[in-house]
Design a protein around this motif. Sequence first.
Motif, short mmCIF file in Angstrom:
data_model
loop_
_atom_site.label_atom_id
_atom_site.label_comp_id
_atom_site.label_asym_id
_atom_site.label_seq_id
_atom_site.Cartn_x
_atom_site.Cartn_y
_atom_site.Cartn_z
N THR A 51 5.86 0.49 -0.44
CA THR A 51 6.86 0.44 -1.51
C THR A 51 6.21 0.30 -2.88
O THR A 51 6.74 0.80 -3.86
CB THR A 51 7.82 -0.73 -1.29
OG1 THR A 51 7.07 -1.94 -1.22
CG2 THR A 51 8.62 -0.55 -0.02
N GLU A 52 5.07 -0.35 -2.98
CA GLU A 52 4.41 -0.56 -4.27
C GLU A 52 3.77 0.72 -4.79
O GLU A 52 3.81 1.01 -5.97
CB GLU A 52 3.35 -1.65 -4.15
CG GLU A 52 3.93 -3.01 -3.89
CD GLU A 52 2.86 -4.08 -3.79
OE1 GLU A 52 1.77 -3.91 -4.37
OE2 GLU A 52 3.13 -5.09 -3.11
N GLN A 53 3.19 1.49 -3.92
CA GLN A 53 2.50 2.70 -4.33
C GLN A 53 3.47 3.80 -4.73
O GLN A 53 3.17 4.64 -5.55
CB GLN A 53 1.60 3.19 -3.20
CG GLN A 53 0.64 4.26 -3.61
CD GLN A 53 -0.30 4.60 -2.49
OE1 GLN A 53 -0.23 4.04 -1.41
NE2 GLN A 53 -1.20 5.53 -2.73
N VAL A 64 -0.49 8.53 -0.26
CA VAL A 64 0.58 7.60 0.07
C VAL A 64 0.24 6.95 1.40
O VAL A 64 -0.09 7.63 2.37
CB VAL A 64 1.94 8.33 0.17
CG1 VAL A 64 3.04 7.37 0.55
CG2 VAL A 64 2.27 9.01 -1.15
N SER A 65 0.32 5.63 1.43
CA SER A 65 0.01 4.89 2.65
C SER A 65 1.21 4.92 3.59
O SER A 65 2.30 4.46 3.24
CB SER A 65 -0.34 3.45 2.31
OG SER A 65 -0.55 2.70 3.47
N ARG A 66 1.01 5.48 4.79
CA ARG A 66 2.07 5.55 5.79
C ARG A 66 1.52 5.15 7.14
O ARG A 66 0.40 5.50 7.50
CB ARG A 66 2.66 6.95 5.88
CG ARG A 66 3.50 7.33 4.71
CD ARG A 66 4.18 8.65 4.93
NE ARG A 66 5.07 8.93 3.82
CZ ARG A 66 5.58 10.12 3.58
NH1 ARG A 66 5.28 11.13 4.36
NH2 ARG A 66 6.38 10.30 2.55
N ASN A 86 -2.86 -1.27 2.61
CA ASN A 86 -2.85 0.01 1.92
C ASN A 86 -4.29 0.33 1.54
O ASN A 86 -4.90 -0.36 0.71
CB ASN A 86 -1.97 -0.08 0.67
CG ASN A 86 -1.82 1.26 -0.01
OD1 ASN A 86 -2.68 2.12 0.07
ND2 ASN A 86 -0.70 1.43 -0.69
N LYS A 87 -4.85 1.36 2.13
CA LYS A 87 -6.27 1.68 1.90
C LYS A 87 -6.51 2.27 0.52
O LYS A 87 -7.63 2.25 0.02
CB LYS A 87 -6.79 2.61 2.99
CG LYS A 87 -6.16 3.98 3.02
CD LYS A 87 -6.73 4.79 4.17
CE LYS A 87 -6.07 6.16 4.22
NZ LYS A 87 -6.60 6.94 5.34
N LEU A 94 3.84 -4.36 0.93
CA LEU A 94 5.06 -4.25 1.73
C LEU A 94 5.32 -2.80 2.10
O LEU A 94 5.33 -1.92 1.23
CB LEU A 94 6.26 -4.81 0.94
CG LEU A 94 7.60 -4.78 1.67
CD1 LEU A 94 7.57 -5.73 2.86
CD2 LEU A 94 8.72 -5.15 0.73
N HIS A 95 5.51 -2.53 3.37
CA HIS A 95 5.83 -1.20 3.88
C HIS A 95 7.22 -1.24 4.49
O HIS A 95 7.53 -2.12 5.29
CB HIS A 95 4.81 -0.76 4.95
CG HIS A 95 3.50 -0.37 4.39
ND1 HIS A 95 2.64 -1.25 3.76
CD2 HIS A 95 2.88 0.84 4.36
CE1 HIS A 95 1.55 -0.60 3.39
NE2 HIS A 95 1.67 0.66 3.74
#
Length: 99
Positions: A51-53, A64-66, A86-87, A94-95
């Motif tokens: 959510t932050e990215q 995008v971190s998924r 998140n790399k 938070l995801h």
Amino acid sequence: MAFAVGPSTVSFSSLVAGRTNTAQQNTSARRSMVTMAKKKDVRIVITLECTEQRGEAAGEAPGVSRYTTSKNRRNTPNRLELMKYNKYLKRRTLHREIK
């Protein structure tokens, strides 16, 4: 003429044919099986996205971190939220579940 072999008896004619009484019963049981309808899957595969990215500018982070995981519909009917690494931002963020 019948021979005693273990718990079941084998007749001479079935011995010549290469079958025992249990083998004959198994084949007849397979023929009478009825296929039931499939139930609706309780566990589903979901995607978690950072959510932050998502709110930051596209130039700062390259991707995008998924994450993909599964959840139980009955136990967690609401959207899932987890703290994951998140790399791209190199920290835990938070995801949330996306559709």
